[in-house]
Design an enzyme around this catalytic site. Structure first.
Site, mmCIF file in Angstrom:
data_model
loop_
_atom_site.group_PDB
_atom_site.id
_atom_site.type_symbol
_atom_site.label_atom_id
_atom_site.label_comp_id
_atom_site.label_asym_id
_atom_site.label_seq_id
_atom_site.Cartn_x
_atom_site.Cartn_y
_atom_site.Cartn_z
ATOM 1 N N HIS A 20 32.934 40.876 27.275
ATOM 2 C CA HIS A 20 32.588 41.786 28.379
ATOM 3 C C HIS A 20 31.471 41.215 29.252
ATOM 4 O O HIS A 20 30.313 41.586 29.076
ATOM 5 C CB HIS A 20 32.090 43.114 27.796
ATOM 6 C CG HIS A 20 33.133 43.945 27.158
ATOM 7 N ND1 HIS A 20 33.783 44.960 27.816
ATOM 8 C CD2 HIS A 20 33.641 43.926 25.909
ATOM 9 C CE1 HIS A 20 34.649 45.531 27.007
ATOM 10 N NE2 HIS A 20 34.579 44.925 25.833
ATOM 11 N N CYS A 28 38.669 41.925 27.755
ATOM 12 C CA CYS A 28 38.906 42.669 26.511
ATOM 13 C C CYS A 28 40.219 43.462 26.569
ATOM 14 O O CYS A 28 41.278 42.859 26.540
ATOM 15 C CB CYS A 28 37.698 43.547 26.189
ATOM 16 S SG CYS A 28 37.616 43.946 24.442
ATOM 17 N N ILE A 84 33.358 43.506 21.783
ATOM 18 C CA ILE A 84 33.429 44.874 21.252
ATOM 19 C C ILE A 84 34.877 45.153 20.833
ATOM 20 O O ILE A 84 35.757 45.232 21.684
ATOM 21 C CB ILE A 84 32.968 45.908 22.309
ATOM 22 C CG1 ILE A 84 31.555 45.590 22.810
ATOM 23 C CG2 ILE A 84 33.035 47.326 21.731
ATOM 24 C CD1 ILE A 84 31.137 46.376 24.047
ATOM 25 N N GLU A 107 30.667 41.973 32.136
ATOM 26 C CA GLU A 107 30.083 43.016 33.000
ATOM 27 C C GLU A 107 28.892 43.690 32.337
ATOM 28 O O GLU A 107 28.152 44.429 32.984
ATOM 29 C CB GLU A 107 31.158 44.048 33.390
ATOM 30 C CG GLU A 107 31.607 45.010 32.302
ATOM 31 C CD GLU A 107 32.536 44.381 31.261
ATOM 32 O OE1 GLU A 107 32.783 43.165 31.310
ATOM 33 O OE2 GLU A 107 32.991 45.121 30.375
HETATM 34 N N1 GLN Z 1 40.299 47.230 20.921
HETATM 35 C C1 GLN Z 1 40.517 47.592 22.280
HETATM 36 C C2 GLN Z 1 41.993 47.618 22.640
HETATM 37 O O1 GLN Z 1 42.843 47.373 21.873
HETATM 38 C C3 GLN Z 1 39.789 46.666 23.219
HETATM 39 C C4 GLN Z 1 38.323 46.884 23.097
HETATM 40 C C5 GLN Z 1 37.556 46.688 24.358
HETATM 41 O O2 GLN Z 1 38.100 46.608 25.455
HETATM 42 N N2 GLN Z 1 36.259 46.670 24.232
HETATM 43 O O3 GLN Z 1 42.295 47.892 23.760
#
Ligand code: GLN
Length: 208
Positions: A178, A79, A137, A180
């Site tokens: 994610h 992410c 997310i 994890e």
């Molecule tokens: N939107 C976040 C970013 O720009 C990433 C979100 C996340 O790691 N769950 O870093």
């Protein structure tokens, strides 16, 4: 047993440490440049890439990270960590920098507000036949990849089906989701194997 660091400037560090240990790796948290010494691989966790970038700058660890990763240190970003490993980003904050390493364009917060967070089964090349239940997310997606980047997985359902959400380039890999956060440690297992193989290769990273 390989020693894998988790970049612990911000984000969900503990969950990665736990998943890596359950895959047979020794772990270490990394905040400062000297803590990069002696690790065989590095995880860049999810969180907020703009915060991670600013903290990496103030801890003076951005350049050392770039140096180690371009010298061949295996790394896995999830992410926000995927954003950090991207050579190019879209919708970044003004001046936002990355560590880079993977020849790809990653769009931040790409899935949009309506689907801030969602779960979806993703078929991942190289991690077995059963699809992976992926948690997204405020996730990015990969908008374009260079010729050396292997696409490991794409979203399968919904309006945003077909988006690239898992990639690998040599010793570097990244997922928009994610792993994890679920009990399914196949993605971490894949990375730990990659680190083990890199350790076995005499042509791997040159220590300086
Ligand atoms: N939107 C976040 C970013 O720009 C990433 C979100 C996340 O790691 N769950 O870093």
């Amino acid at each position: 047993m390989p020693t894998i660091g988790v970049l612990a400037l911000q984000g969900d560090v503990r969950e990665h440490l736990r998943a890596l240990r359950s895959c047979g790796a020794a772990t270490r948290v990394v905040r400062r440049p000297e803590e990069l010494e002696g690790i065989d691989g590095l995880v860049l966790p999810g969180g907020e890439s703009t915060t991670m970038w600013r903290l990496a700058r103030s801890f003076d660890v951005l350049e050392p990270l770039r140096k180690r990763i371009s010298a061949g240190l295996p790394a896995y970003g999830s992410c926000a960590g995927m954003i950090m490993l991207a050579d190019r980003i879209a919708d970044g904050a003004a001046g936002q920098e990355t560590v880079g390493g993977i020849d790809m364009l990653v769009r931040r917060n790409a899935f949009g507000r309506q689907v801030d967070s969602f779960e979806s089964d993703v078929r991942l090349a190289g991690i077995g036949t059963a699809p992976y239940h992926a948690v997204f997310i405020r996730a990015p997606w990969v908008e374009a990849v260079g010729a050396g980047v292997e696409v490991l997985g794409r979203t399968a359902t919904g309006r945003s089906a077909g988006r690239i959400v898992a990639v690998r380039q040599g010793n570097l890999m990244a997922t928009a989701f994610h792993p994890e956060l679920t009990g399914d440690h196949r993605v971490h297992g894949y990375f730990v194997d990659l680190v083990r193989r890199a350790l076995d290769q005499p042509s791997g990273e040159q220590e300086d």
